[in-house]
Design a protein around this motif. Structure first.
Motif, PDB file in Angstrom:
ATOM      1  N   ALA A  78      -2.646  -0.427  -3.792  1.00 50.78           N
ATOM      2  CA  ALA A  78      -3.555  -0.145  -2.880  1.00 50.78           C
ATOM      3  C   ALA A  78      -3.638   0.934  -2.064  1.00 50.78           C
ATOM      4  O   ALA A  78      -2.563   1.656  -1.941  1.00 50.78           O
ATOM      5  CB  ALA A  78      -3.797  -1.267  -1.901  1.00 50.78           C
ATOM      6  N   PRO A  79      -4.589   1.697  -1.890  1.00 51.96           N
ATOM      7  CA  PRO A  79      -4.756   2.947  -0.729  1.00 51.96           C
ATOM      8  C   PRO A  79      -3.914   2.542   0.479  1.00 51.96           C
ATOM      9  O   PRO A  79      -3.778   1.436   0.982  1.00 51.96           O
ATOM     10  CB  PRO A  79      -6.040   3.179  -0.473  1.00 51.96           C
ATOM     11  N   GLU A  80      -3.459   3.634   1.092  1.00 53.92           N
ATOM     12  CA  GLU A  80      -2.387   3.507   2.263  1.00 53.92           C
ATOM     13  C   GLU A  80      -3.180   2.848   3.380  1.00 53.92           C
ATOM     14  O   GLU A  80      -2.377   2.295   4.101  1.00 53.92           O
ATOM     15  CB  GLU A  80      -1.871   5.167   2.655  1.00 53.92           C
ATOM     16  N   HIS A  81      -4.387   2.997   3.679  1.00 56.75           N
ATOM     17  CA  HIS A  81      -5.315   2.393   4.664  1.00 56.75           C
ATOM     18  C   HIS A  81      -5.384   1.091   4.343  1.00 56.75           C
ATOM     19  O   HIS A  81      -6.130   0.393   5.302  1.00 56.75           O
ATOM     20  CB  HIS A  81      -6.639   3.090   4.887  1.00 56.75           C
ATOM     21  N   VAL A  82      -5.125   0.138   3.453  1.00 53.86           N
ATOM     22  CA  VAL A  82      -5.332  -1.092   3.125  1.00 53.86           C
ATOM     23  C   VAL A  82      -4.035  -1.891   3.021  1.00 53.86           C
ATOM     24  O   VAL A  82      -3.313  -1.780   2.335  1.00 53.86           O
ATOM     25  CB  VAL A  82      -6.056  -1.256   1.762  1.00 53.86           C
ATOM     26  N   LYS A 139       3.259  -0.131  -5.165  1.00 54.58           N
ATOM     27  CA  LYS A 139       1.918   0.433  -4.675  1.00 54.58           C
ATOM     28  C   LYS A 139       0.831  -0.233  -5.535  1.00 54.58           C
ATOM     29  O   LYS A 139       0.811   0.091  -6.448  1.00 54.58           O
ATOM     30  CB  LYS A 139       1.852   1.706  -4.299  1.00 54.58           C
ATOM     31  N   PHE A 145      -7.359  -5.868   0.512  1.00 51.86           N
ATOM     32  CA  PHE A 145      -5.808  -6.006  -0.211  1.00 51.86           C
ATOM     33  C   PHE A 145      -6.062  -7.138  -1.488  1.00 51.86           C
ATOM     34  O   PHE A 145      -5.742  -6.786  -2.549  1.00 51.86           O
ATOM     35  CB  PHE A 145      -4.723  -6.220   0.485  1.00 51.86           C
ATOM     36  N   ASN A 172       0.808  -1.417   0.066  1.00 53.18           N
ATOM     37  CA  ASN A 172       0.007   0.089  -0.154  1.00 53.18           C
ATOM     38  C   ASN A 172       0.856   1.178   0.095  1.00 53.18           C
ATOM     39  O   ASN A 172       0.330   2.360   0.321  1.00 53.18           O
ATOM     40  CB  ASN A 172      -0.961   0.043   1.126  1.00 53.18           C
ATOM     41  N   HIS A 173       2.149   1.098  -0.249  1.00 51.90           N
ATOM     42  CA  HIS A 173       2.949   2.325  -0.402  1.00 51.90           C
ATOM     43  C   HIS A 173       4.193   1.793  -1.512  1.00 51.90           C
ATOM     44  O   HIS A 173       4.318   0.516  -1.730  1.00 51.90           O
ATOM     45  CB  HIS A 173       3.818   2.640   0.888  1.00 51.90           C
ATOM     46  N   TYR A 215      -7.720  -5.604  -4.349  1.00 49.12           N
ATOM     47  CA  TYR A 215      -6.935  -4.597  -5.075  1.00 49.12           C
ATOM     48  C   TYR A 215      -5.860  -5.136  -5.880  1.00 49.12           C
ATOM     49  O   TYR A 215      -5.419  -4.626  -7.142  1.00 49.12           O
ATOM     50  CB  TYR A 215      -6.225  -3.694  -4.226  1.00 49.12           C
TER      51      TYR A 215
END
Length: 392
Positions: free
Chosen positions: A335-339, A333, A346, A157-158, A349
């Protein structure tokens, strides 16, 4: 050929296969398979590689779901890694379908230019990363002999240079007691589940007094048959993690002492053993990472050093490879950072447009890094010098 032109051609080779690569990613995602059971993924990847004219060794090195595909006859020998096993219940929540397809794309692009650029490429299919240690067996059996550098990308997610991949040992724990009627004659029994529970509580207390960068987690895999029968056997699985192999050995002793104390208190026997290979900590090779980061920028991705809030902590059998061959394992990356990884969200995504883009970008970034190493063998010498220093 100049490095710039070589990289443009590598990217073009990936783009020419985009539909096929995404089809492979989606098919693996839709057919999740556990450790050493990845027959569909193995056959699919091998069929695509063979269709491109590559020499493919199916069921390589006596592992049914491993493979090696090779191209090029001379020059520096580089490997790209494919992973394709899934997790129980939540499927590709680690995004191994992305890893497999990005590795496939990088390998096919490199293979198309191997003769012209004067290099050799191996695409190595490595089963059972999620606890089975496929790369450990492949390493022991010679799959990485002669390889000068190895690389893969892992979804996250990053956008990160590295994950904090620490050493891990998996403990399989069996308890043996004596069954009895839990109401009529409980005094005749010895409760194996009690031994497991008491050991669990001991480890829970131990967690207060371990290093912040160490981890211990476990589950019960057998806990009796019916409440009115004193459980005569129970079983648990534990993961013990520490930054290095030496500190892992020390922590393991403390964990085993906790588990044995629980068994002793319950009056039951205990058998504690490691069935799977121990995973070593990952040594990220900065020489290779610098090349990868530059190539990532060419695709529009900015790769960061992990900060505490963004760091991905885990373990991988790629760590074992990295102690022998200069290696990288950057995070791409999707996925969004909160996933976070290993969640159902996940997994979604991993088959999303962002996951698809990561397949293509990851393939290009690795293929371009292969081109750098083929055209500048001195970088490989520096990478090996760095690895030698890290061992001291």
């Amino acid at each position: 050929m100049t490095p710039e032109l070589a990289k443009q051609q590598m990217a073009a080779e990936v783009d020419a296969r985009a539909a096929r690569l995404l089809g492979v990613s989606h098919q693996i995602h839709e057919t999740p398979e556990l450790c050493f059971e990845e027959h569909t993924a193995h056959d699919l990847l091998c069929t695509v590689l063979e269709g491109e004219g590559l020499e493919v060794e199916r069921s390589a090195f006596d592992l049914d779901t491993a493979f090696v595909a090779r191209a090029g006859r001379a020059g520096p020998h580089v490997a790209v890694i494919c992973e394709y096993d899934a997790l129980p219940e939540i499927g590709h929540a680690c995004g191994h379908n992305v890893i497999a397809s990005a590795g496939l794309g990088a390998g096919l692009a490199a293979a198309a230019l191997a003769e012209e650029l004067g290099g050799r490429i191996s695409i190595i299919g490595t089963p059972a990363e999620e606890g089975g240690g496929g790369k450990c067996y492949l390493l022991e059996r010679g799959a990485f002999d002669g390889i000068r550098a190895a690389m893969m990308v892992h979804p996250a997610n990053h956008e990160l240079m590295r994950m904090n991949a620490i050493a891990v040992e998996q403990l399989e724990v069996a308890y043996a007691g004596k069954s009895a009627h839990a109401s009529a004659s409980p005094h005749r029994g010895r409760n194996a589940l009690d031994g497991a529970v008491l050991g669990y509580m001991n480890v829970a207390a131990l967690r207060q007094h371990i290093r912040p960068d160490e981890r211990i987690h476990g589950i019960f895999t057998r806990a009796g048959d019916k409440p009115n029968i004193v459980p005569h056997d129970a079983a648990a699985e534990w993961y013990v993690r520490s930054p290095r192999l030496d500190s892992l050995a020390e922590l393991r002793e403390r964990v085993v002492a906790c588990l044995e104390a629980g068994a002793a208190a319950a009056g039951v026997d205990i058998d504690c053993r490691s069935e799977a290979p121990i995973y070593a900590n990952l040594i990220d090779n900065q020489v290779l990472l610098d090349l990868y980061i530059h190539n990532a920028a060419e695709t529009g991705r900015v790769v960061h050093e992990p900060e505490s809030a963004a760091a991905v902590v885990g373990s991988t059998d790629m760590g074992n490879v990295s102690h022998v061959v200069p290696s990288i394992h950057p995070m791409i990356k999707i996925a969004p950072e909160h996933v976070p990884i290993h969640t159902p969200e996940f997994a979604h995504y991993a088959k999303s447009p962002d996951g698809d883009q990561a397949v293509l970008d990851g393939a290009k970034m690795m293929a371009m890094t292969v081109a750098d190493l083929w055209l500048n063998p001195e970088a490989l010498d520096l990478a090996h010098d760095e690895l030698a220093l890290s061992r001291q």
